[in-house]
Design a protein around this motif. Structure first.
Motif, PDB file in Angstrom:
ATOM      1  N   TRP A 170     103.423  70.291  -7.778  1.00 44.92           N
ATOM      2  CA  TRP A 170     102.043  69.834  -7.649  1.00 44.92           C
ATOM      3  C   TRP A 170     101.664  69.038  -8.880  1.00 44.92           C
ATOM      4  O   TRP A 170     102.185  69.247  -9.967  1.00 44.92           O
ATOM      5  CB  TRP A 170     101.097  71.023  -7.454  1.00 44.92           C
ATOM      6  CG  TRP A 170     101.190  72.071  -8.517  1.00 44.92           C
ATOM      7  CD1 TRP A 170     100.394  72.216  -9.620  1.00 44.92           C
ATOM      8  CD2 TRP A 170     102.145  73.135  -8.598  1.00 44.92           C
ATOM      9  NE1 TRP A 170     100.783  73.296 -10.371  1.00 44.92           N
ATOM     10  CE2 TRP A 170     101.860  73.890  -9.767  1.00 44.92           C
ATOM     11  CE3 TRP A 170     103.209  73.544  -7.784  1.00 44.92           C
ATOM     12  CZ2 TRP A 170     102.604  75.001 -10.139  1.00 44.92           C
ATOM     13  CZ3 TRP A 170     103.951  74.651  -8.153  1.00 44.92           C
ATOM     14  CH2 TRP A 170     103.651  75.369  -9.324  1.00 44.92           C
ATOM     15  N   ASN A 171     100.783  68.091  -8.726  1.00 45.55           N
ATOM     16  CA  ASN A 171     100.357  67.246  -9.838  1.00 45.55           C
ATOM     17  C   ASN A 171      98.975  66.682  -9.528  1.00 45.55           C
ATOM     18  O   ASN A 171      98.839  65.664  -8.849  1.00 45.55           O
ATOM     19  CB  ASN A 171     101.356  66.116 -10.076  1.00 45.55           C
ATOM     20  CG  ASN A 171     101.032  65.302 -11.313  1.00 45.55           C
ATOM     21  OD1 ASN A 171      99.967  65.443 -11.900  1.00 45.55           O
ATOM     22  ND2 ASN A 171     101.953  64.436 -11.709  1.00 45.55           N
ATOM     23  N   GLU A 172      97.971  67.360 -10.014  1.00 45.83           N
ATOM     24  CA  GLU A 172      96.593  66.913  -9.839  1.00 45.83           C
ATOM     25  C   GLU A 172      96.135  66.049 -11.008  1.00 45.83           C
ATOM     26  O   GLU A 172      94.968  65.659 -11.066  1.00 45.83           O
ATOM     27  CB  GLU A 172      95.681  68.128  -9.687  1.00 45.83           C
ATOM     28  CG  GLU A 172      96.024  68.980  -8.475  1.00 45.83           C
ATOM     29  CD  GLU A 172      95.328  70.320  -8.489  1.00 45.83           C
ATOM     30  OE1 GLU A 172      94.658  70.621  -9.504  1.00 45.83           O
ATOM     31  OE2 GLU A 172      95.451  71.063  -7.502  1.00 45.83           O
ATOM     32  N   ILE A 173      97.061  65.759 -11.941  1.00 50.91           N
ATOM     33  CA  ILE A 173      96.719  64.957 -13.117  1.00 50.91           C
ATOM     34  C   ILE A 173      96.856  63.472 -12.802  1.00 50.91           C
ATOM     35  O   ILE A 173      95.932  62.690 -13.009  1.00 50.91           O
ATOM     36  CB  ILE A 173      97.591  65.354 -14.313  1.00 50.91           C
ATOM     37  CG1 ILE A 173      97.321  66.824 -14.675  1.00 50.91           C
ATOM     38  CG2 ILE A 173      97.333  64.445 -15.509  1.00 50.91           C
ATOM     39  CD1 ILE A 173      98.222  67.372 -15.744  1.00 50.91           C
ATOM     40  N   ASN A 174      98.040  63.069 -12.294  1.00 54.52           N
ATOM     41  CA  ASN A 174      98.218  61.666 -11.917  1.00 54.52           C
ATOM     42  C   ASN A 174      98.955  61.497 -10.588  1.00 54.52           C
ATOM     43  O   ASN A 174      99.229  60.371 -10.180  1.00 54.52           O
ATOM     44  CB  ASN A 174      98.933  60.886 -13.027  1.00 54.52           C
ATOM     45  CG  ASN A 174     100.335  61.401 -13.290  1.00 54.52           C
ATOM     46  OD1 ASN A 174     100.805  62.356 -12.672  1.00 54.52           O
ATOM     47  ND2 ASN A 174     101.020  60.785 -14.243  1.00 54.52           N
ATOM     48  N   GLY A 175      99.288  62.611  -9.918  1.00 58.57           N
ATOM     49  CA  GLY A 175      99.887  62.534  -8.588  1.00 58.57           C
ATOM     50  C   GLY A 175     101.352  62.137  -8.554  1.00 58.57           C
ATOM     51  O   GLY A 175     101.935  62.021  -7.472  1.00 58.57           O
ATOM     52  N   VAL A 176     101.990  61.941  -9.719  1.00 56.05           N
ATOM     53  CA  VAL A 176     103.379  61.492  -9.759  1.00 56.05           C
ATOM     54  C   VAL A 176     104.311  62.678  -9.555  1.00 56.05           C
ATOM     55  O   VAL A 176     104.145  63.729 -10.171  1.00 56.05           O
ATOM     56  CB  VAL A 176     103.681  60.789 -11.100  1.00 56.05           C
ATOM     57  CG1 VAL A 176     105.156  60.425 -11.200  1.00 56.05           C
ATOM     58  CG2 VAL A 176     102.817  59.549 -11.244  1.00 56.05           C
ATOM     59  N   LYS A 177     105.304  62.496  -8.697  1.00 55.30           N
ATOM     60  CA  LYS A 177     106.303  63.533  -8.455  1.00 55.30           C
ATOM     61  C   LYS A 177     107.454  63.398  -9.465  1.00 55.30           C
ATOM     62  O   LYS A 177     107.570  62.376 -10.136  1.00 55.30           O
ATOM     63  CB  LYS A 177     106.824  63.413  -7.023  1.00 55.30           C
ATOM     64  CG  LYS A 177     105.814  63.856  -5.980  1.00 55.30           C
ATOM     65  CD  LYS A 177     106.277  63.572  -4.579  1.00 55.30           C
ATOM     66  CE  LYS A 177     106.109  62.116  -4.224  1.00 55.30           C
ATOM     67  NZ  LYS A 177     106.354  61.851  -2.800  1.00 55.30           N
ATOM     68  N   PRO A 178     108.314  64.419  -9.605  1.00 54.77           N
ATOM     69  CA  PRO A 178     109.457  64.318 -10.512  1.00 54.77           C
ATOM     70  C   PRO A 178     110.267  63.050 -10.241  1.00 54.77           C
ATOM     71  O   PRO A 178     110.501  62.690  -9.087  1.00 54.77           O
ATOM     72  CB  PRO A 178     110.266  65.579 -10.202  1.00 54.77           C
ATOM     73  CG  PRO A 178     109.242  66.560  -9.733  1.00 54.77           C
ATOM     74  CD  PRO A 178     108.246  65.749  -8.963  1.00 54.77           C
ATOM     75  N   GLN A 179     110.705  62.385 -11.314  1.00 51.71           N
ATOM     76  CA  GLN A 179     111.422  61.120 -11.159  1.00 51.71           C
ATOM     77  C   GLN A 179     112.325  60.855 -12.348  1.00 51.71           C
ATOM     78  O   GLN A 179     112.073  61.326 -13.459  1.00 51.71           O
ATOM     79  CB  GLN A 179     110.435  59.959 -11.011  1.00 51.71           C
ATOM     80  CG  GLN A 179     109.511  59.781 -12.206  1.00 51.71           C
ATOM     81  CD  GLN A 179     108.601  58.584 -12.093  1.00 51.71           C
ATOM     82  OE1 GLN A 179     109.013  57.530 -11.634  1.00 51.71           O
ATOM     83  NE2 GLN A 179     107.353  58.734 -12.515  1.00 51.71           N
ATOM     84  N   LEU A 180     113.393  60.090 -12.121  1.00 47.53           N
ATOM     85  CA  LEU A 180     114.285  59.623 -13.177  1.00 47.53           C
ATOM     86  C   LEU A 180     113.765  58.306 -13.739  1.00 47.53           C
ATOM     87  O   LEU A 180     113.406  57.399 -12.981  1.00 47.53           O
ATOM     88  CB  LEU A 180     115.699  59.414 -12.624  1.00 47.53           C
ATOM     89  CG  LEU A 180     116.548  60.655 -12.369  1.00 47.53           C
ATOM     90  CD1 LEU A 180     117.752  60.312 -11.495  1.00 47.53           C
ATOM     91  CD2 LEU A 180     117.010  61.278 -13.683  1.00 47.53           C
ATOM     92  N   VAL A 181     113.730  58.201 -15.069  1.00 45.91           N
ATOM     93  CA  VAL A 181     113.301  56.958 -15.720  1.00 45.91           C
ATOM     94  C   VAL A 181     114.253  56.665 -16.874  1.00 45.91           C
ATOM     95  O   VAL A 181     114.937  57.554 -17.389  1.00 45.91           O
ATOM     96  CB  VAL A 181     111.848  57.052 -16.243  1.00 45.91           C
ATOM     97  CG1 VAL A 181     110.879  57.334 -15.106  1.00 45.91           C
ATOM     98  CG2 VAL A 181     111.731  58.103 -17.339  1.00 45.91           C
TER      99      VAL A 181
END
Length: 257
Positions: A170-181
């Motif tokens: 869950w991410n109510e801060i910026n809505g971004v899901k786990p991701q590789l960068v």
């Protein structure tokens, strides 16, 4: 009649999305046009009234083959700082990396991750689940102006591996899901923790493979805080040993408790 109408609406909605596949027969894909199973969902399932809470499997893609000289990466897990007492982000699930049928090294690694940011505080515990999974360092990194808790891609697997995440996130801060960068896109990198709590407040381990009993900061291969009994020790103690509490130095007595 009602079920036929609902199915028609579903078909129309899915057909409107270029990345979705809803054929008259065969496999169904949501978030992919090439489903490899009867039902394949690429982006997670929304389990709340908002679009910031998800359950199910999340395909994170392949990390770079760092051992072959490819650029390093971070796996961003969730934001570290909420910025508001009503904002929260976190995850509770399992991250897997699978390298497949490589001729030099196969890597079926798994880690249980439980953590959350809320009320301006962050907590995370990453527990290895397989024989090729070690204790990981959790980093704090800034990406796109947001501070995240993250793992290094090369720590998960030095070669390219397929990463997936299952559970709830869950991410109510910026809505971004786990991701590789790319690591080169991250700044303000620091260590958040190098320790995992195998049994909270009782048994811990760190990236040096030190074990802590009664401490979350082991400084020796076996670091015990408090009183410990050792039975049938032998050697110089010739029987049982009692390790007393550390009062400026490590002492031991023989003869039982």
């Amino acid at each position: 009649m009602k079920s036929t109408f609902v199915l028609a609406l579903l078909c129309a909605a899915v057909a409107a999305r270029a990345q979705n596949t809803f054929p008259s027969s065969g496999a169904v894909g949501i978030g992919t046009t090439t489903p490899a199973s009867p039902l394949e969902i690429k982006t997670g399932v929304n389990w709340d009234a908002t679009s910031s809470n998800y359950a199910g499997a999340l395909d994170l893609g392949y990390n770079n083959d760092y051992g072959a000289g490819n650029p390093a990466q971070y796996l961003l897990l969730f934001p570290q700082f909420a910025g508001s007492i009503v904002s929260a982000a976190g995850m509770s699930g399992v991250i897997r990396d699978y390298r497949g049928m490589g001729v030099t090294f196969n890597s079926p690694s798994e880690y249980t991750i439980v953590g959350q940011t809320a009320y301006g505080n962050s907590y995370i515990n990453v527990i290895p689940r397989s024989v090729v999974s070690g204790v990981l360092t959790v980093y704090s990194v800034t990406y796109g102006g947001v501070v995240y808790l993250a793992l290094r891609g090369q720590d998960l697997c030095g070669s390219s591996a397929h990463l997936t995440c299952s559970g709830c996130f869950w991410n109510e801060i910026n809505g971004v899901k786990p991701q590789l960068v790319a690591s080169s896109s991250c700044t303000n990198v620091s260590i958040f923790t190098e320790t995992t709590e195998l049994i909270p407040n009782a048994l811990s381990a760190n990236t040096e493979n030190y074990i802590g009993v009664g401490t979350n900061n082991p400084e020796e291969p076996l670091h015990v805080v408090g009183h410990a009994d050792a039975l049938n020790v032998g050697g110089q103690y010739n029987g049982d040993a009692v390790i007393q509490a550390n009062t400026g130095g490590r002492t031991a007595t023989s003869g039982g408790a």
